[in-house]
Enzyme design. Structure first.
Site, mmCIF file in Angstrom:
data_model
loop_
_atom_site.group_PDB
_atom_site.id
_atom_site.type_symbol
_atom_site.label_atom_id
_atom_site.label_comp_id
_atom_site.label_asym_id
_atom_site.label_seq_id
_atom_site.Cartn_x
_atom_site.Cartn_y
_atom_site.Cartn_z
ATOM 1 N N LYS A 226 0.843 -1.183 0.000
ATOM 2 C CA LYS A 226 0.000 0.000 0.000
ATOM 3 C C LYS A 226 0.885 1.243 0.000
ATOM 4 O O LYS A 226 1.910 1.297 0.691
ATOM 5 C CB LYS A 226 -0.909 0.013 1.219
ATOM 6 C CG LYS A 226 -1.841 -1.187 1.299
ATOM 7 C CD LYS A 226 -2.878 -1.183 0.196
ATOM 8 C CE LYS A 226 -3.876 -2.308 0.331
ATOM 9 N NZ LYS A 226 -4.961 -2.225 -0.658
ATOM 10 N N ASP A 254 -0.373 -0.059 -4.446
ATOM 11 C CA ASP A 254 -1.811 0.227 -4.447
ATOM 12 C C ASP A 254 -2.061 1.509 -3.667
ATOM 13 O O ASP A 254 -1.765 1.592 -2.476
ATOM 14 C CB ASP A 254 -2.536 -0.951 -3.787
ATOM 15 C CG ASP A 254 -4.045 -0.804 -3.784
ATOM 16 O OD1 ASP A 254 -4.564 0.214 -4.276
ATOM 17 O OD2 ASP A 254 -4.723 -1.735 -3.294
ATOM 18 N N GLU A 280 -2.094 0.421 -8.581
ATOM 19 C CA GLU A 280 -3.502 0.066 -8.469
ATOM 20 C C GLU A 280 -4.298 1.241 -7.897
ATOM 21 O O GLU A 280 -3.844 1.905 -6.961
ATOM 22 C CB GLU A 280 -3.615 -1.147 -7.546
ATOM 23 C CG GLU A 280 -5.012 -1.694 -7.362
ATOM 24 C CD GLU A 280 -4.975 -2.996 -6.580
ATOM 25 O OE1 GLU A 280 -5.964 -3.291 -5.890
ATOM 26 O OE2 GLU A 280 -3.955 -3.714 -6.653
ATOM 27 N N GLU A 306 -11.592 -2.796 -8.259
ATOM 28 C CA GLU A 306 -12.283 -3.290 -7.066
ATOM 29 C C GLU A 306 -13.439 -2.386 -6.647
ATOM 30 O O GLU A 306 -14.393 -2.851 -6.024
ATOM 31 C CB GLU A 306 -11.313 -3.468 -5.901
ATOM 32 C CG GLU A 306 -10.789 -2.193 -5.293
ATOM 33 C CD GLU A 306 -9.787 -2.445 -4.180
ATOM 34 O OE1 GLU A 306 -10.187 -2.373 -3.001
ATOM 35 O OE2 GLU A 306 -8.611 -2.704 -4.488
ATOM 36 N N ASP A 329 -14.120 -7.705 -8.796
ATOM 37 C CA ASP A 329 -14.396 -7.984 -7.396
ATOM 38 C C ASP A 329 -15.696 -8.779 -7.353
ATOM 39 O O ASP A 329 -16.706 -8.373 -7.937
ATOM 40 C CB ASP A 329 -14.527 -6.681 -6.611
ATOM 41 C CG ASP A 329 -14.729 -6.906 -5.125
ATOM 42 O OD1 ASP A 329 -13.803 -6.643 -4.352
ATOM 43 O OD2 ASP A 329 -15.831 -7.356 -4.738
ATOM 44 N N HIS A 356 -9.351 -8.471 -7.416
ATOM 45 C CA HIS A 356 -9.219 -8.000 -6.044
ATOM 46 C C HIS A 356 -9.769 -9.061 -5.100
ATOM 47 O O HIS A 356 -10.821 -9.642 -5.363
ATOM 48 C CB HIS A 356 -10.013 -6.704 -5.866
ATOM 49 C CG HIS A 356 -10.159 -6.276 -4.443
ATOM 50 N ND1 HIS A 356 -11.372 -6.295 -3.784
ATOM 51 C CD2 HIS A 356 -9.248 -5.831 -3.549
ATOM 52 C CE1 HIS A 356 -11.206 -5.859 -2.551
ATOM 53 N NE2 HIS A 356 -9.925 -5.568 -2.380
#
Length: 446
Positions: A226, A254, A280, A306, A329, A356
């Protein structure tokens, strides 16, 4: 055997993952992974004999608002209770269309947001039921349908400028000859996975490095971090991760929608020397042109999906050349049927699907969709991986199994969605003992 849906239970289930910062990122610093969970109960009718079978489905949220999601699912009760259990593609197509085409409920979207996700939970529960009736896991149940049946499941409204039913049929027919061989290979080898478990933004550097090294030992060839909190911190963390895993392991990053376009370009230009595999959700999931600009403005490939609301936005992302990886997703759009449309769109445009799955139960669900895609749609797992997050699987009767960095193909009938009764009882919000104990602790601390 004739059966009918006799009951419809909805539960607000929450897990206090914020206590350990599992799931933490730049936009969601304190998530409590949650599920608005629906159970469809059945009994035989007309004097028939047989076993009662339940269908399970859910929407994933991160805590507050899960009660809103549960209320939206509850509003769909009249569409299901008292009706025959769906068994065929025709049954499942009819249910999907009825739930998503109701003119008054559709007004709340249309075809996006809480009501659309609620329809997906019920649709997925119906697929769970139908696959159990057939004695097949959902991926196999889907992969054994004819191309014509699969096309009949898709709502092509708003898609025909990008994908017509005839084009979808041609894609499915082209993949049909190798289905059996790919299914056997899938059972033997599993499906490629990557892990986000090392990369939560709230983790310390030491924990990041330790978990990244463990992921490589466990056989993963890709991890994810992240980013988006602080650029200096992200450069340091990505450098540590790259040193920990070496040059041959992919590291995706992400941002969870953190940036404007210019910020995304600046940030990723700074991170590019550490060879991130993709960025992402660099910006708003609704911003098709923004994603295209990020893709054009810096060297890292772009992934998103997602939080994409429906098949129409996916269509536009693909038409605009805005993404390198499509991230479906299982619980965001209106269930299996709409995800089938997205898989077909991705196949038409030649873009890999890398789902995701960070959240309670999402790994269990989406593995079926990727495995079906491999067997019956794209026919490939090249440049394709399913996200894996290593927590909360113990609450499911048929949990995801990872072997040497790959998803083992599920063999139990259904959608792998059944949560254990004791887990439901313990984590029901707010009356479950887990939440009652937490409330007592908070009161004591005050």
């Amino acid at each position: 055997m004739s059966q009918t849906v006799t009951d419809f239970e909805v539960h607000d289930i929450r897990f206090p993952t914020s206590e350990q910062l599992d799931g933490s990122d730049a936009m969601n610093p304190d998530p409590d992974y949650s599920a608005a969970y629906v159970v469809l109960s059945t009994v035989p009718v007309d004097g028939a004999h047989g076993t009662d079978i339940e269908g399970h489905g859910f929407c994933f949220t991160i805590g507050r608002g899960n009660e809103v999601m549960a209320a939206a699912i509850e509003a769909l009760r009249p569409y299901v209770v008292g009706r025959p259990v769906p068994r065929t593609a025709a049954d499942l197509a009819a249910l999907h269309r009825e739930l998503t085409h109701d003119s008054q409920l559709r007004w709340l979207g249309p075809e996006k947001g809480v009501m659309h996700m609620a329809a997906g939970a019920v649709v997925n529960a119906a697929w769970d039921l139908a696959a159990k009736q057939a004695g097949r896991p959902v991926w196999q149940f889907l992969a054994e349908m004819t191309p014509e049946e699969l096309v009949s499941l898709v709502d092509f409204r708003y898609l025909t400028d990008a994908l017509t039913p005839d084009e979808a049929l041609a894609i499915l027919r082209a993949a049909e000859p190798g289905r059996a061989e790919r299914a056997e290979r899938l059972r033997a080898e599993g499906y490629p996975a990557y892990t986000t478990s090392p990369g939560w933004l709230g983790y310390t550097d030491d924990k990041l490095v330790r978990l990244a090294k463990e992921a490589v030992v466990d056989g993963f060839t890709q991890i994810k971090l992240k980013v988006g909190g602080n650029l200096g911190d992200d450069v340091r963390r990505l450098a540590l991760a790259r040193e920990a895993v070496g040059p041959d392991v992919r590291i995706a990053v992400d941002a969870n929608q953190r940036w404007d376009v210019a910020d995304a370009v600046k940030w990723m230009t700074a991170l590019a020397p550490y060879d991130p595999h993709w960025i992402e959700e660099p910006t708003s999931p609704d911003d098709i042109l923004g994603h295209a600009a990020v893709r054009a403005g810096q060297p890292v490939k772009v992934a998103t999906g997602e939080h994409v609301a429906n098949r129409v936005v996916f269509k536009q992302l693909l038409q605009a050349g805005a993404v390198d990886f499509v991230q479906i997703d299982a619980a965001r759009v209106a269930g299996v049927n709409e995800n089938l449309a997205i898989l077909l769109l991705a196949a038409k445009y030649g873009v890999p699907v890398c789902p995701h799955a960070g959240g309670v139960g999402l790994c269990e669900l989406v593995q079926h969709l990727s495995m079906f895609d491999y067997v019956a749609v794209s026919g490939s797992w090249e440049n394709r991986v399913i996200e894996y997050v290593d927590h909360l699987h113990e609450h499911f009767a048929d949990p995801t199994v990872i072997e040497s960095g790959r998803y083992a193909a599920p063999s139990s009938p259904g959608f792998s969605a059944r949560m254990l009764p004791e887990s439901i009882a313990a984590h029901r919000y707010p009356e479950g003992p887990v939440w009652q104990a937490r409330r007592t602790t908070e009161e004591d601390d005050r």
